[in-house]
Scaffold this active site. Sequence first.
Site, PDB file in Angstrom:
ATOM      1  N   HIS A 263     -47.363  14.021 -23.546  1.00  0.00           N
ATOM      2  CA  HIS A 263     -46.534  13.239 -22.622  1.00  0.00           C
ATOM      3  C   HIS A 263     -47.376  12.716 -21.477  1.00  0.00           C
ATOM      4  O   HIS A 263     -48.267  13.382 -20.966  1.00  0.00           O
ATOM      5  CB  HIS A 263     -45.290  13.993 -22.162  1.00  0.00           C
ATOM      6  CG  HIS A 263     -45.476  15.119 -21.189  1.00  0.00           C
ATOM      7  ND1 HIS A 263     -45.549  14.936 -19.828  1.00  0.00           N
ATOM      8  CD2 HIS A 263     -45.570  16.451 -21.385  1.00  0.00           C
ATOM      9  CE1 HIS A 263     -45.660  16.121 -19.235  1.00  0.00           C
ATOM     10  NE2 HIS A 263     -45.692  17.062 -20.146  1.00  0.00           N
TER      11      HIS A 263
ATOM     12  N   ASP B   4     -50.464  19.084 -16.246  1.00  0.00           N
ATOM     13  CA  ASP B   4     -49.200  18.775 -16.939  1.00  0.00           C
ATOM     14  C   ASP B   4     -48.802  17.332 -16.677  1.00  0.00           C
ATOM     15  O   ASP B   4     -48.100  17.064 -15.726  1.00  0.00           O
ATOM     16  CB  ASP B   4     -48.114  19.741 -16.462  1.00  0.00           C
ATOM     17  CG  ASP B   4     -46.782  19.517 -17.133  1.00  0.00           C
ATOM     18  OD1 ASP B   4     -46.739  18.825 -18.150  1.00  0.00           O
ATOM     19  OD2 ASP B   4     -45.773  20.043 -16.600  1.00  0.00           O
TER      20      ASP B   4
ATOM     21  N   GLU C  28     -40.858  12.930 -20.673  1.00  0.00           N
ATOM     22  CA  GLU C  28     -40.746  14.291 -21.228  1.00  0.00           C
ATOM     23  C   GLU C  28     -40.096  15.206 -20.214  1.00  0.00           C
ATOM     24  O   GLU C  28     -39.266  16.060 -20.542  1.00  0.00           O
ATOM     25  CB  GLU C  28     -42.138  14.830 -21.597  1.00  0.00           C
ATOM     26  CG  GLU C  28     -42.112  16.173 -22.338  1.00  0.00           C
ATOM     27  CD  GLU C  28     -42.298  17.406 -21.480  1.00  0.00           C
ATOM     28  OE1 GLU C  28     -42.366  18.505 -22.044  1.00  0.00           O
ATOM     29  OE2 GLU C  28     -42.356  17.297 -20.237  1.00  0.00           O
ATOM     30  N   GLU C  29     -40.493  15.036 -18.960  1.00  0.00           N
ATOM     31  CA  GLU C  29     -40.019  15.940 -17.900  1.00  0.00           C
ATOM     32  C   GLU C  29     -38.531  15.772 -17.614  1.00  0.00           C
ATOM     33  O   GLU C  29     -37.924  16.623 -16.985  1.00  0.00           O
ATOM     34  CB  GLU C  29     -40.825  15.724 -16.608  1.00  0.00           C
ATOM     35  CG  GLU C  29     -42.327  15.985 -16.761  1.00  0.00           C
ATOM     36  CD  GLU C  29     -42.679  17.463 -16.948  1.00  0.00           C
ATOM     37  OE1 GLU C  29     -41.761  18.285 -17.117  1.00  0.00           O
ATOM     38  OE2 GLU C  29     -43.883  17.770 -16.928  1.00  0.00           O
TER      39      GLU C  29
ATOM     40  N   ASP D  15     -49.762  19.672 -24.647  1.00  0.00           N
ATOM     41  CA  ASP D  15     -49.102  19.664 -23.339  1.00  0.00           C
ATOM     42  C   ASP D  15     -49.647  20.850 -22.541  1.00  0.00           C
ATOM     43  O   ASP D  15     -49.400  22.005 -22.906  1.00  0.00           O
ATOM     44  CB  ASP D  15     -47.586  19.793 -23.560  1.00  0.00           C
ATOM     45  CG  ASP D  15     -46.769  19.644 -22.287  1.00  0.00           C
ATOM     46  OD1 ASP D  15     -47.369  19.439 -21.213  1.00  0.00           O
ATOM     47  OD2 ASP D  15     -45.529  19.726 -22.379  1.00  0.00           O
TER      48      ASP D  15
ATOM     49  N   HIS E 239     -45.655  21.990 -11.962  1.00  0.00           N
ATOM     50  CA  HIS E 239     -44.608  21.110 -11.421  1.00  0.00           C
ATOM     51  C   HIS E 239     -44.660  20.968  -9.902  1.00  0.00           C
ATOM     52  O   HIS E 239     -43.634  20.708  -9.270  1.00  0.00           O
ATOM     53  CB  HIS E 239     -43.215  21.567 -11.886  1.00  0.00           C
ATOM     54  CG  HIS E 239     -42.957  21.203 -13.311  1.00  0.00           C
ATOM     55  ND1 HIS E 239     -41.759  21.409 -13.944  1.00  0.00           N
ATOM     56  CD2 HIS E 239     -43.763  20.629 -14.246  1.00  0.00           C
ATOM     57  CE1 HIS E 239     -41.833  20.983 -15.206  1.00  0.00           C
ATOM     58  NE2 HIS E 239     -43.050  20.512 -15.415  1.00  0.00           N
TER      59      HIS E 239
END
Length: 500
Positions: free
Chosen positions: A265, A277, A311-312, A340, A439
Amino acid sequence: MRTIAIGTLIGLAAAAIVTAAPADAAEHPRLDRLVKLQDIRRHQHDLQKIADYNGGTRAAGEPGFEVSTQYIVKQLKKAGYRPKVQDFPFAYFKERTPAVFDRPGGPVYKYGTDYATLDFSGTGDVTATAHAVDPDGTGVGSGCEPADFAGFTKGDIALVKRGGCTFSDKTSNAQTAGAAAIAIYNDGAAPDRMGPVEGTAGQAWQIPIIGPTYQLGTDLVKASADGTLKLHIKTNTINEQRTAHNVIADTDRGRADNVIVMGAHLDSVTKGPGINDNGSGTATVLTVAEQISQLGREIKNKVRFAFWGAEEEGLLGSTYYVTHLSAAQKATIALNLNFDMLGSPNGRRGVYDGDDSEGSGTNPPAGSGAIEKVFNDYYGERKLPTSPSVFDGRSDYGPFIDNGIPAGGLDSGAEKLKTPEEATIYGGEAGKPYDGCYHQACDTYANNNATILDQLSDGAAYAVQVLAKSTLPVNGERSAVRQAAARPAAQAAPAGLVTR
Ligand code: DTR
Ligand code: ZN
Ligand code: ZN
């Protein structure tokens, strides 16, 4: 044949490797050697710069994602591909200004410390009496049943405890009962359920939705007992439809009826640049795409490079891709490889548990175990231990396995804590997250473990090379149209979205 050659080399003295390698490499190019850490780091550096100049994020719907998309398209064209951009709509959410929460004439609570705003909160400025809604969670859970709101006064604020159902269910019941706002406070059920409630209410709502801490929520419930507690909640959010994209490019070479989809992603979360990420997976797939033509006629099966969007937001790009394939198109896909988070600073070498040896209960499509073995054979030869990674559909391979397509991949770990056993094997710190910046704004270029990233990108390259040559152990390499039997949807929240 290649595996034997590698094994032989490793078995020999170092001097033999030095003399044997150049001739062997000239005749039999090895993708794991052609894919260089330096190139992956350069792409990560470019993605970091894109984030830096675009508000620190590459999230879908943001300028940083648009520029990231253009970057991938340009890099792929430079490498000789004709990339396609697949657009798809999605529900965009953003908080315009931080929510305000206070007790009129009393304390002003601190955003991010005492409470958070849930994704898909509406906009509003409400001062009203607050009522605890079934705080003991009798039956299903606090606010989970419409009956919990019996006698609720329209225009008041609902104080609801987390648990028993989704944030979406609670908000739906509150909005239907006429609540002007909802505060879903944490339930203290686990160490990670004490702080502000951060999560998603699933879809756009009219009313403000905030998530106080367990402590604050419990205090407010007490204070509301006599029916006189007044609270003030103010939110300012954007809920609108926007467009995100997948970028897709195929090798010229290879059978079009037995395609290997290699994906990562491209988007980050709103809070940060997402360079582990998933700048790590993005850069790895891009570098494999740049180098794979060196394999020449060894590519028997077409390789499709996929850079997924959103994706998130819940695996939206990969889901859109898979669900918009015709049955005939779906049947041409041999397997999916997903990458990922390959550079987690406190990471480990995780291989998707395609044979479900850990019994995580996802019942992977046949062939997923064979893909796991391809990776494990590689690291076995290199004497590098690996750990099975839960195959729960929490990344873009999810929609593939849901459609009966075998899948595999690597990851170095997300928010979970490294175990003492893993610390013995891989080094790093036990009891700390694999990625302490998961994140967050600190998921930058620096937030990558170069050794792990190097090793995992090698494994990615190796697997693509082996499977581009033959998918026999995975699907018998048959070209006849396969019946892609749909499986029930995965139980896990996609992409780790917190929904309840
Ligand atoms: N999907 C990831 C995080 C994640 C959580 N578990 C796994 C396992 C394998 C790969 C990735 C992940 C994210 O994008 O947040
Ligand atoms: Zn993520
Ligand atoms: Zn990710």
